[in-house]
Design a protein around this motif. Sequence first.
Motif, PDB file in Angstrom:
ATOM      1  N   TYR A  39       0.836  -1.214   0.000  1.00  0.00           N
ATOM      2  CA  TYR A  39       0.000   0.000   0.000  1.00  0.00           C
ATOM      3  C   TYR A  39       0.867   1.259   0.000  1.00  0.00           C
ATOM      4  O   TYR A  39       0.588   2.228  -0.720  1.00  0.00           O
ATOM      5  CB  TYR A  39      -0.892   0.032   1.237  1.00  0.00           C
ATOM      6  CG  TYR A  39      -2.072  -0.908   1.235  1.00  0.00           C
ATOM      7  CD1 TYR A  39      -2.460  -1.621   0.107  1.00  0.00           C
ATOM      8  CD2 TYR A  39      -2.829  -1.072   2.402  1.00  0.00           C
ATOM      9  CE1 TYR A  39      -3.551  -2.475   0.133  1.00  0.00           C
ATOM     10  CE2 TYR A  39      -3.925  -1.919   2.438  1.00  0.00           C
ATOM     11  CZ  TYR A  39      -4.277  -2.619   1.310  1.00  0.00           C
ATOM     12  OH  TYR A  39      -5.361  -3.462   1.348  1.00  0.00           O
ATOM     13  N   LEU A  61      -7.340  -4.813  -4.755  1.00  0.00           N
ATOM     14  CA  LEU A  61      -7.650  -3.817  -3.732  1.00  0.00           C
ATOM     15  C   LEU A  61      -9.049  -4.024  -3.152  1.00  0.00           C
ATOM     16  O   LEU A  61      -9.275  -3.804  -1.961  1.00  0.00           O
ATOM     17  CB  LEU A  61      -7.526  -2.415  -4.316  1.00  0.00           C
ATOM     18  CG  LEU A  61      -6.106  -1.981  -4.700  1.00  0.00           C
ATOM     19  CD1 LEU A  61      -6.151  -0.638  -5.421  1.00  0.00           C
ATOM     20  CD2 LEU A  61      -5.202  -1.904  -3.475  1.00  0.00           C
ATOM     21  N   PRO A 113      -7.446  -2.427   5.720  1.00  0.00           N
ATOM     22  CA  PRO A 113      -7.995  -1.176   5.169  1.00  0.00           C
ATOM     23  C   PRO A 113      -6.890  -0.184   4.805  1.00  0.00           C
ATOM     24  O   PRO A 113      -5.865  -0.097   5.475  1.00  0.00           O
ATOM     25  CB  PRO A 113      -8.865  -0.651   6.319  1.00  0.00           C
ATOM     26  CG  PRO A 113      -9.214  -1.864   7.121  1.00  0.00           C
ATOM     27  CD  PRO A 113      -8.002  -2.744   7.040  1.00  0.00           C
ATOM     28  N   PHE A 114      -7.109   0.555   3.725  1.00  0.00           N
ATOM     29  CA  PHE A 114      -6.082   1.498   3.263  1.00  0.00           C
ATOM     30  C   PHE A 114      -6.546   2.949   3.314  1.00  0.00           C
ATOM     31  O   PHE A 114      -5.979   3.806   2.636  1.00  0.00           O
ATOM     32  CB  PHE A 114      -5.619   1.152   1.843  1.00  0.00           C
ATOM     33  CG  PHE A 114      -6.712   0.949   0.817  1.00  0.00           C
ATOM     34  CD1 PHE A 114      -7.512   1.994   0.396  1.00  0.00           C
ATOM     35  CD2 PHE A 114      -6.922  -0.307   0.270  1.00  0.00           C
ATOM     36  CE1 PHE A 114      -8.499   1.802  -0.559  1.00  0.00           C
ATOM     37  CE2 PHE A 114      -7.907  -0.514  -0.683  1.00  0.00           C
ATOM     38  CZ  PHE A 114      -8.697   0.546  -1.098  1.00  0.00           C
ATOM     39  N   GLU A 115      -7.552   3.254   4.151  1.00  0.00           N
ATOM     40  CA  GLU A 115      -8.129   4.593   4.109  1.00  0.00           C
ATOM     41  C   GLU A 115      -7.139   5.697   4.479  1.00  0.00           C
ATOM     42  O   GLU A 115      -7.308   6.851   4.078  1.00  0.00           O
ATOM     43  CB  GLU A 115      -9.355   4.682   5.022  1.00  0.00           C
ATOM     44  CG  GLU A 115      -9.067   4.574   6.517  1.00  0.00           C
ATOM     45  CD  GLU A 115      -9.038   3.143   7.015  1.00  0.00           C
ATOM     46  OE1 GLU A 115      -8.885   2.951   8.235  1.00  0.00           O
ATOM     47  OE2 GLU A 115      -9.168   2.235   6.191  1.00  0.00           O
ATOM     48  N   TYR A 148      -8.618   4.128  -5.812  1.00  0.00           N
ATOM     49  CA  TYR A 148      -9.600   3.050  -5.665  1.00  0.00           C
ATOM     50  C   TYR A 148     -10.998   3.528  -6.047  1.00  0.00           C
ATOM     51  O   TYR A 148     -11.760   2.801  -6.686  1.00  0.00           O
ATOM     52  CB  TYR A 148      -9.580   2.537  -4.236  1.00  0.00           C
ATOM     53  CG  TYR A 148     -10.559   1.427  -3.963  1.00  0.00           C
ATOM     54  CD1 TYR A 148     -10.483   0.220  -4.644  1.00  0.00           C
ATOM     55  CD2 TYR A 148     -11.569   1.583  -3.016  1.00  0.00           C
ATOM     56  CE1 TYR A 148     -11.382  -0.798  -4.388  1.00  0.00           C
ATOM     57  CE2 TYR A 148     -12.470   0.572  -2.758  1.00  0.00           C
ATOM     58  CZ  TYR A 148     -12.369  -0.622  -3.450  1.00  0.00           C
ATOM     59  OH  TYR A 148     -13.266  -1.629  -3.203  1.00  0.00           O
ATOM     60  N   ASN A 153      -8.713  -4.621   0.858  1.00  0.00           N
ATOM     61  CA  ASN A 153      -9.166  -3.529   1.717  1.00  0.00           C
ATOM     62  C   ASN A 153     -10.038  -4.031   2.868  1.00  0.00           C
ATOM     63  O   ASN A 153     -10.142  -3.369   3.907  1.00  0.00           O
ATOM     64  CB  ASN A 153      -9.935  -2.507   0.877  1.00  0.00           C
ATOM     65  CG  ASN A 153     -10.308  -1.260   1.651  1.00  0.00           C
ATOM     66  OD1 ASN A 153      -9.516  -0.736   2.427  1.00  0.00           O
ATOM     67  ND2 ASN A 153     -11.521  -0.782   1.453  1.00  0.00           N
ATOM     68  N   SER A 166      -6.549   5.682  -1.843  1.00  0.00           N
ATOM     69  CA  SER A 166      -8.004   5.692  -1.657  1.00  0.00           C
ATOM     70  C   SER A 166      -8.702   6.387  -2.819  1.00  0.00           C
ATOM     71  O   SER A 166      -9.743   5.930  -3.307  1.00  0.00           O
ATOM     72  CB  SER A 166      -8.368   6.369  -0.329  1.00  0.00           C
ATOM     73  OG  SER A 166      -7.858   5.637   0.769  1.00  0.00           O
TER      74      SER A 166
END
Length: 221
Positions: A141, A171, A179-181, A190, A175, A187
Amino acid sequence: MTLTLYYHPFASFCQKVLIALYEKEIEFEPRLIDLGDAAQRAELSRLWPLAKFPVLRDTASDVILPESSLIVDYLDRHRPETIRLLPDDPEEARRVHLWDRLFDNYVATQLTKVVTDQFRSEGRDDPDGVEQAKATIATAYGIIDEELGRGGRWIAGDGFTLADCAAAPALFYANIAVPFERHEALSAYYQRLLARPSFARVIEEARPYRTLFPLEWPADY
């Protein structure tokens, strides 16, 4: 129709090929394979003894091709009349392949390790392996976010490519587990993938099979 795709709509590597087919508007015969069905698994094994999907069969060229990246490359070279998913320039193509491999090896495959562990019987699970896989995903990430922070709309530049076909399903599933927030550029990327009609179609086609996934689905999925 000369193309048949042996696949399952819920499998991320199959989704990668589906995105390419929909992007290029290529007609094909879908052959859904349930690996839990002995007859269907045997059918796939006759084409590819490892019994892994996706597998593309082109009867016109007498070609049987496994592996998602090879299939997309084949489609791009043999159906060049629509969107090109691999650049002709060798250096640009190398860049696309690099990001394709990163999403496959360090996101999608690592997520598979996390998911597979959910199906292991008590005492045979691998919590250390799961944590290592999650750490690898988190590292990926950071690499992806840094690259996207340079301003490209898609991962390998301004054009949608094979690498984005790989990124979208990888992804989507990863996610949920990692999670990649907090990665703003990732984000935003995505969200652009979600808005792509080809990927939106893939998500809807896979929706009936969500009970196959052992992790809890977020409310916004």
